[in-house]
Write a protein that holds these residues in place. Structure first.
Motif, PDB file in Angstrom:
ATOM      1  N   GLY A 105       0.801  -1.193   0.000  1.00 53.88           N
ATOM      2  CA  GLY A 105       0.000   0.000   0.000  1.00 53.88           C
ATOM      3  C   GLY A 105       0.850   1.266   0.000  1.00 53.88           C
ATOM      4  O   GLY A 105       0.630   2.157  -0.808  1.00 53.88           O
ATOM      5  N   ALA A 106       1.816   1.332   0.902  1.00 58.21           N
ATOM      6  CA  ALA A 106       2.621   2.556   1.003  1.00 58.21           C
ATOM      7  C   ALA A 106       3.489   2.745  -0.229  1.00 58.21           C
ATOM      8  O   ALA A 106       3.682   3.876  -0.684  1.00 58.21           O
ATOM      9  CB  ALA A 106       3.471   2.534   2.259  1.00 58.21           C
ATOM     10  N   GLU A 107       4.005   1.644  -0.792  1.00 58.50           N
ATOM     11  CA  GLU A 107       4.804   1.753  -2.023  1.00 58.50           C
ATOM     12  C   GLU A 107       3.944   2.292  -3.156  1.00 58.50           C
ATOM     13  O   GLU A 107       4.380   3.137  -3.929  1.00 58.50           O
ATOM     14  CB  GLU A 107       5.354   0.383  -2.433  1.00 58.50           C
ATOM     15  N   PHE A 108       2.718   1.787  -3.263  1.00 59.83           N
ATOM     16  CA  PHE A 108       1.817   2.263  -4.311  1.00 59.83           C
ATOM     17  C   PHE A 108       1.511   3.742  -4.123  1.00 59.83           C
ATOM     18  O   PHE A 108       1.526   4.511  -5.089  1.00 59.83           O
ATOM     19  CB  PHE A 108       0.526   1.448  -4.328  1.00 59.83           C
ATOM     20  N   ASP A 109       1.230   4.161  -2.895  1.00 60.08           N
ATOM     21  CA  ASP A 109       0.951   5.580  -2.621  1.00 60.08           C
ATOM     22  C   ASP A 109       2.149   6.455  -2.974  1.00 60.08           C
ATOM     23  O   ASP A 109       2.000   7.545  -3.515  1.00 60.08           O
ATOM     24  CB  ASP A 109       0.566   5.782  -1.155  1.00 60.08           C
ATOM     25  N   LEU A 110       3.339   5.964  -2.663  1.00 63.37           N
ATOM     26  CA  LEU A 110       4.560   6.697  -2.991  1.00 63.37           C
ATOM     27  C   LEU A 110       4.724   6.817  -4.505  1.00 63.37           C
ATOM     28  O   LEU A 110       4.999   7.898  -5.032  1.00 63.37           O
ATOM     29  CB  LEU A 110       5.770   6.002  -2.373  1.00 63.37           C
ATOM     30  N   LEU A 111       4.524   5.717  -5.210  1.00 60.39           N
ATOM     31  CA  LEU A 111       4.612   5.741  -6.672  1.00 60.39           C
ATOM     32  C   LEU A 111       3.564   6.680  -7.258  1.00 60.39           C
ATOM     33  O   LEU A 111       3.852   7.469  -8.160  1.00 60.39           O
ATOM     34  CB  LEU A 111       4.438   4.337  -7.238  1.00 60.39           C
ATOM     35  N   ALA A 112       2.355   6.639  -6.740  1.00 59.14           N
ATOM     36  CA  ALA A 112       1.288   7.523  -7.229  1.00 59.14           C
ATOM     37  C   ALA A 112       1.665   8.996  -7.033  1.00 59.14           C
ATOM     38  O   ALA A 112       1.403   9.828  -7.909  1.00 59.14           O
ATOM     39  CB  ALA A 112      -0.027   7.208  -6.525  1.00 59.14           C
ATOM     40  N   ALA A 113       2.281   9.314  -5.910  1.00 58.43           N
ATOM     41  CA  ALA A 113       2.707  10.696  -5.665  1.00 58.43           C
ATOM     42  C   ALA A 113       3.764  11.124  -6.669  1.00 58.43           C
ATOM     43  O   ALA A 113       3.698  12.223  -7.232  1.00 58.43           O
ATOM     44  CB  ALA A 113       3.236  10.837  -4.236  1.00 58.43           C
ATOM     45  N   LEU A 114       4.733  10.256  -6.940  1.00 59.72           N
ATOM     46  CA  LEU A 114       5.800  10.590  -7.890  1.00 59.72           C
ATOM     47  C   LEU A 114       5.257  10.706  -9.314  1.00 59.72           C
ATOM     48  O   LEU A 114       5.571  11.659 -10.032  1.00 59.72           O
ATOM     49  CB  LEU A 114       6.903   9.536  -7.830  1.00 59.72           C
ATOM     50  N   VAL A 115       4.439   9.751  -9.723  1.00 52.42           N
ATOM     51  CA  VAL A 115       3.887   9.758 -11.079  1.00 52.42           C
ATOM     52  C   VAL A 115       2.910  10.915 -11.266  1.00 52.42           C
ATOM     53  O   VAL A 115       2.826  11.499 -12.342  1.00 52.42           O
ATOM     54  CB  VAL A 115       3.209   8.403 -11.391  1.00 52.42           C
TER      55      VAL A 115
END
Length: 75
Positions: free
Chosen positions: A1-11
């Motif tokens: 979950g946190a990795e996905f949220d981090l990726l979403a923020a960067l993208v």
């Protein structure tokens, strides 16, 4: 979950440097202290997954992290 949220923020913000503090603020239900390295660890895990596809997350020392639009678009 946190990795996905981090990726979403960067993208969601390509070509924009995002500081650790900004990323922490955007991650849901997460707080950190001054010596917390969990964002760095998550970035490392994301890099391992994305770099084979040609997507790079750059570190700008003292500033934060950056994903370039070309990597996001696949161009």
């Amino acid at each position: 979950g946190a990795e996905f949220d981090l990726l979403a923020a960067l993208v969601g913000h390509p070509d924009r440097v995002l500081s650790r503090d900004v990323l922490v603020a955007w991650l849901k239900g997460y707080s950190r202290d001054a010596f917390d390295r969990s964002i760095d660890n998550r970035i490392t895990r994301l890099r391992r997954k994305l770099e084979p596809a040609g997507v790079q997350i750059r570190t700008l020392r003292g500033l934060g992290y950056l994903i370039e639009k070309a990597g996001v678009d696949g161009a």
